[in-house]
Design an enzyme around this catalytic site. Structure first.
Site, PDB file in Angstrom:
ATOM      1  N   GLU A 267      -6.851  -3.606  -4.099  1.00 47.90           N
ATOM      2  CA  GLU A 267      -8.470  -3.300  -3.616  1.00 47.90           C
ATOM      3  C   GLU A 267      -8.888  -1.728  -4.240  1.00 47.90           C
ATOM      4  O   GLU A 267      -9.500  -1.836  -5.051  1.00 47.90           O
ATOM      5  CB  GLU A 267      -8.462  -3.429  -2.070  1.00 47.90           C
TER       6      GLU A 267
ATOM      7  N   GLU B 209      -7.869   5.099  -4.400  1.00 47.93           N
ATOM      8  CA  GLU B 209      -6.511   5.625  -3.639  1.00 47.93           C
ATOM      9  C   GLU B 209      -5.379   5.438  -4.455  1.00 47.93           C
ATOM     10  O   GLU B 209      -4.506   6.117  -4.373  1.00 47.93           O
ATOM     11  CB  GLU B 209      -6.359   4.568  -2.220  1.00 47.93           C
TER      12      GLU B 209
ATOM     13  N   ASP C 137       0.619  -1.197   0.121  1.00 48.28           N
ATOM     14  CA  ASP C 137       0.046   0.098  -0.034  1.00 48.28           C
ATOM     15  C   ASP C 137       0.736   1.224  -0.097  1.00 48.28           C
ATOM     16  O   ASP C 137       0.168   2.251   0.495  1.00 48.28           O
ATOM     17  CB  ASP C 137      -0.880  -0.097   1.294  1.00 48.28           C
TER      18      ASP C 137
ATOM     19  N   HIS D 239      -0.855   5.255   1.005  1.00 51.13           N
ATOM     20  CA  HIS D 239      -0.274   6.156   2.173  1.00 51.13           C
ATOM     21  C   HIS D 239       0.433   7.473   1.666  1.00 51.13           C
ATOM     22  O   HIS D 239       0.150   8.562   2.150  1.00 51.13           O
ATOM     23  CB  HIS D 239       0.768   5.382   2.910  1.00 51.13           C
TER      24      HIS D 239
END
Ligand code: NAG
Ligand code: NAG
Ligand code: NAG
Ligand code: NAG
Ligand code: NAG
Length: 695
Positions: free
Chosen positions: A524, A528, A448, A452
């Site tokens: 996922e 983002e 990720d 972030h």
């Protein structure tokens, strides 16, 4: 990795060399790529990670000195025993026990998932099997090379090749075994092509650069004479034309690696390094087919040569390079077409803003987790930009809040967490993630990162826009965050691998890092991921760095189109089986080899969460991601019944209502005003701004 001076000197040498040995245009491209995220030499303090796996068993020693990919299409090959499969379109490969197995996977589709089964249709090794692990001797944007040195075997695994290619460097007797059984094996007159039929009804074509002498040893095993040279294997797909003749025609031109070059705004070019003779035949997935500029590429699409894949049908393309062009997307700080109905909208937004700003600045920040912290500062940045857009003057309070919140992470003084640099793979980890795999959602094992860091870049860019001096003061630290997932530099002295998350063949990112999974990498939240590239593009605007803005805008555009192709489900577009597409308007997790409806943190029934995680954070780029209003209506209609379930929170309802605002402003506005809570990255101000800027 290298000191600042060393870096500059090496760059200079490589660039001057490039001018001598490369044609002018290519040298120019290399130059701009080298400078797309300028290496400042700044590194966060060194980390000693106790949780990272050791890359040394798998990578050739020369590669261990360079940053290594952590979220790539071949990651399974360098984790644990390296023996989990990876999907290369159209084949699934597994390397184990000194042999490489090929599967043309069968699909299993239900309303809950789509998966592909690995069956080792063919397994290739030296007959004298020396039981050694493979070594990654090189990798590129589009391929990886696996060596079995004591077996004299080198496999060029290049994404989208209809052939598996193996170079045998010394006279070696080969074994080709099958999990099925052999029905027949016929050579051509020169004995450099064999037609192999299996009792699962597959036909495999085996090509070799010189006569190879294959014989059937037993019903599931073929052996060769001692052979040196190149052997290729292709599955003959069903079709009405003479596809065998097509595969014959292109069998002697093979790719050994491939690069994706950023040649201009919204333009990407694939350039394969090929050996052998003739033109290259590769396969294009549905998004390639949409973006391929046949004219610029001098490529020919063979729409009758079709292979199936988890991402939809692959079509043959003949051409040694491809030019992929995408529609430009707007990258802007404020809503793309502005707030409408000013008389109603402005007072509503201003009132909400004053409440949200007050609440934010008067609540002490309690989280130390990089993801939640990032969302919080990005939420603050949204308030600052909304304020700017509607002409509110209380920005200083929010700017101060952001500076106070961001600076400790940039200066390394944040207590409880922070960013560090680790040199084993080459990248950032968090302090907590360096000693705990589970901390920060696995940031310490490279999960990720773009999510972030995207939030951090967003907030930093907004402050740098509002206060240029502050921006300059922290520019190195900011670029070191961007470099972690935006680096384009291929030079070995770079601090980060090239584009950590972005898969340049699939054309979207992977969030999953250094954890072995039978289905490969996964992602996922596409929203983002889009936010990460969008935020990097904004950073380019804030620092007047058009190279960064150009690169990041292209990546954002590609991520958006990939999300629309594979995460947003359109029934009848021939991507997914009807049994899946009729029940799901949006996927859960997309894996390289699987589609799930469930999420890491919620079940498939939680449709509001499945939708929300593909929408958040709401910002001007959301409009581009959800540009298809008919689709938006379908996915919201599909979600609405789930909103009445027990336990559903207003935080998640907010995202469904936001999308409703795209086609029904009035109702969405009413729904939003009735909400009692918001996602930790969202706010009433943001939702009102969003709905009032629709239409
Ligand atoms: C952008 O790339 C060009 C070369 O293509 C280079 O001259 C320029 O300095 C770069 N700009 C920045 C801000 O890095
Ligand atoms: C590798 O060999 C071992 C020992 O023969 C066997 O148990 C294992 O199943 C093999 N692995 C694969 C993936 O075939
Ligand atoms: C294949 O192996 C031979 C022998 O090592 C070598 O000369 C040749 O360059 C190799 N081909 C490629 C494309 O690597
Ligand atoms: C286009 O492709 C054809 C066939 O591969 C080749 O003969 C021709 O030289 C190519 N033209 C250009 C401009 O590259
Ligand atoms: C928009 O979505 C609808 C509904 O899924 C679909 O039928 C249509 O093809 C989509 N349009 C585009 C341009 O993708």
């Amino acid at each position: 990795m290298a000191s600042n001076n060393m870096t500059l000197m090496t760059c200079f040498l490589i660039i001057s060399l490039a001018f001598f040995i490369l044609p002018q245009t290519q040298a120019r491209v290399l130059l701009s790529e080298t400078q797309a995220t300028p290496a400042t030499g700044f590194l966060y303090p060194k980390a000693e990670s106790t949780v990272l796996p050791d890359p040394s068993p798998f990578f050739a020693p020369s590669l261990l000195q360079t940053p290594l990919p952590t979220n790539s299409f071949f990651q399974n090959f360098v984790l644990n025993n390296g023996d989990q499969p990876e999907y290369f379109h159209p084949y699934h490969f597994r390397s184990s026990n000194s042999s490489l197995s090929l599967s043309y996977p069968t699909r299993l589709a239900t309303s809950a998932s789509i998966s592909q089964n690995f069956t080792p249709e063919l397994t290739i090794s030296a007959t004298q099997n020396n039981q050694e692990r493979h070594v990654v001797s090189s990798f590129s944007d589009l391929g990886v090379t696996l060596d079995f040195p004591s077996s004299n075997l080198r496999f060029f695994l290049v994404k989208g090749s209809p052939y598996l290619t193996c170079n045998v460097s010394n006279p070696t007797a080969l074994s080709i075994s099958t999990a099925s059984s052999i029905t027949s094996l016929f050579p051509n007159a020169q004995r450099n092509k064999y037609t192999l039929k299996l009792d699962n009804s597959q036909t495999m074509l085996v090509y070799s650069s010189s006569p190879i002498g294959l014989t059937i040893s037993n019903p599931s095993l073929i052996t060769s004479d001692a052979f040196t040279g190149v052997m290729r294997v292709a599955l003959l797909p069903p079709g009405s034309q003479d596809l065998e003749a097509v595969l014959d025609q292109f069998s002697s031109s093979y790719p050994v690696s491939g690069e994706a070059v950023f040649t201009g705004p919204f333009t990407l070019e694939y350039r394969w390094v090929k050996e052998g003779n003739g033109d290259l035949l590769m396969l294009a997935h549905p998004l390639h087919q949409q973006l391929l500029s046949v004219q610029d590429s001098n490529a020919t699409v063979l729409d009758y040569l079709k292979y199936r894949s988890i991402d939809g049908d692959l079509l043959g393309v003949v051409g040694n390079s491809w030019v992929l062009k995408t529609q430009p997307i707007p990258v802007s700080w404020h809503s793309i077409t502005g707030v409408k109905d000013l008389v109603q909208a402005l007072p509503e937004i201003k009132a909400a803003l004053s409440g949200d700003v007050q609440a934010l600045i008067s609540t002490p920040v309690s989280t130390t987790a990089s993801y939640e912290y990032g969302k919080l500062i990005a939420k603050a940045a949204r308030l600052a930009l909304i304020g700017e857009e509607v002409g509110v003057k209380d920005i200083p309070a929010i700017t101060k809040f952001m500076k106070d919140a961001i600076e400790p992470w940039l200066s390394g003084t944040f207590s409880g967490n922070g960013f560090l640099y680790e040199g084993k793979w080459g990248g950032l980890v968090t302090k907590n993630g360096a000693v705990d795999k589970g901390a920060d959602y696995g940031f310490g094992v490279y999960n990720d990162h773009h999510f972030h860091l995207g939030y951090f870049l967003y907030a930093i860019s907004v402050v740098a826009k509002l206060d240029v001096d502050w921006g300059m003061k922290f520019k190195d630290q900011a670029y070191a965050l961007a470099g972690d997932f935006m680096n384009l530099n291929r030079q070995p002295d770079s601090s980060y691998p090239r584009l950590r998350n972005f898969d340049l063949y699939n054309l979207h990112s992977w969030a999953g890092g250094l954890t072995e999974f039978a289905d490969g990498r996964n992602q996922e939240s596409t929203s983002e991921a889009v936010n990460a590239y969008y935020s990097a593009a904004l950073m380019g605007l804030a620092y007047r760095d058009t190279n960064l803005t150009d690169t990041a805008s292209l990546l954002a555009a590609l991520e958006i189109q990939a999300a629309q192709k594979w995460w947003h489900v359109h029934q009848g577009d021939n991507i997914y089986e009807d049994v899946f597409a009729s029940q799901n308007k949006i996927t859960g997790i997309v894996w390289s080899n699987k589609r799930d409806t469930g999420l890491w943190f919620a079940s498939a029934e939680s449709k509001e969460i499945r939708l929300g995680i593909q929408v958040l954070p709401i910002s001007p780029i959301t409009e581009v991601l959800f540009s298809n209003a008919s689709y938006v209506r379908e996915v919201v209609d599909w979600t609405i019944p789930a909103l009445n379930r027990e336990g559903v929170t207003d935080a998640w309802r907010g995202f469904a209502y936001a999308l409703e605002g795209i086609y029904n402003k009035e109702e969405a506005l009413q729904n939003v005003k009735n909400l009692k809570g918001f996602d930790d990255g969202n706010s009433l101000s943001n939702l009102l701004w969003w709905i009032h800027s629709r239409g």
